[in-house]
Design an enzyme around this catalytic site. Sequence first.
Site, mmCIF file in Angstrom:
data_model
loop_
_atom_site.group_PDB
_atom_site.id
_atom_site.type_symbol
_atom_site.label_atom_id
_atom_site.label_comp_id
_atom_site.label_asym_id
_atom_site.label_seq_id
_atom_site.Cartn_x
_atom_site.Cartn_y
_atom_site.Cartn_z
ATOM 1 C CB THR A 1 33.773 -34.069 -20.251
ATOM 2 O OG1 THR A 1 33.426 -33.922 -18.883
ATOM 3 C CG2 THR A 1 32.923 -33.141 -21.086
ATOM 4 N NE ARG B 1 32.396 -34.597 -12.878
ATOM 5 C CZ ARG B 1 33.100 -34.563 -14.000
ATOM 6 N NH1 ARG B 1 32.483 -34.693 -15.152
ATOM 7 N NH2 ARG B 1 34.395 -34.391 -13.968
ATOM 8 C CB ILE C 1 36.849 -31.354 -21.879
ATOM 9 C CG1 ILE C 1 37.262 -32.264 -23.028
ATOM 10 C CG2 ILE C 1 36.320 -30.040 -22.405
ATOM 11 C CD1 ILE C 1 36.151 -32.537 -24.037
ATOM 12 C CG ASP C 2 36.741 -32.539 -16.138
ATOM 13 O OD1 ASP C 2 37.780 -31.854 -16.103
ATOM 14 O OD2 ASP C 2 35.720 -32.283 -15.468
ATOM 15 N NE ARG C 3 40.819 -41.258 -17.839
ATOM 16 C CZ ARG C 3 41.863 -41.759 -17.230
ATOM 17 N NH1 ARG C 3 41.945 -41.779 -15.935
ATOM 18 N NH2 ARG C 3 42.852 -42.279 -17.930
#
Length: 178
Positions: free
Chosen positions: A75, A175, A71-73
């Site tokens: 998130t 996003r 998962i993204d930084r």
Amino acid sequence: YDFLSAPKTLDIVYEDENILLADKKQGVLVHPDKNEYTNTLIARIQHYLYDNGEYDPEDENSFRPALANRIDRNTGGIVIAAKNAEALRVMNEKIKYREIDKFYLAAVHGIPKPENATIKGYLIKDDKQNMVRVYDKNPPRGAKEIITKYKVVAKKSDSALLEVELLTGRTHQIRAHM
């Protein structure tokens, strides 16, 4: 070993002899990048397993713990770490064949209409600018299909809280699609 410099802070939600589920906090990278090498989720997991005697990089037959999802930084959420090759193979297969559902809570500006829908698009990632673009139709070459299902679970004035299910999992998909 670089991973021994990683913080020992690790929020474990579940663990057995094959997998570890970690609650990744916002701001923590899952893997190293050009700017951050040691303070990552995978380094923290390796440090934890090393301290517990479950990972020995000196043993040439030792499996290096690996993440089955990312998962993204920016998130926070659950990340699956495999402790052995068979567990990684099984988890990757379950993710590939959509036997594991991925749900997120997302706060958005505005209230989507309709309040419950499945949306599709095509995403292009520009690594150089660290940006993505979404197209509704006629995607440029190299675009990947994205499918996002959402429903409004709460709303207040000009914002909403959505439950989002990723039917595909692309970089910045939520996003970009919202």
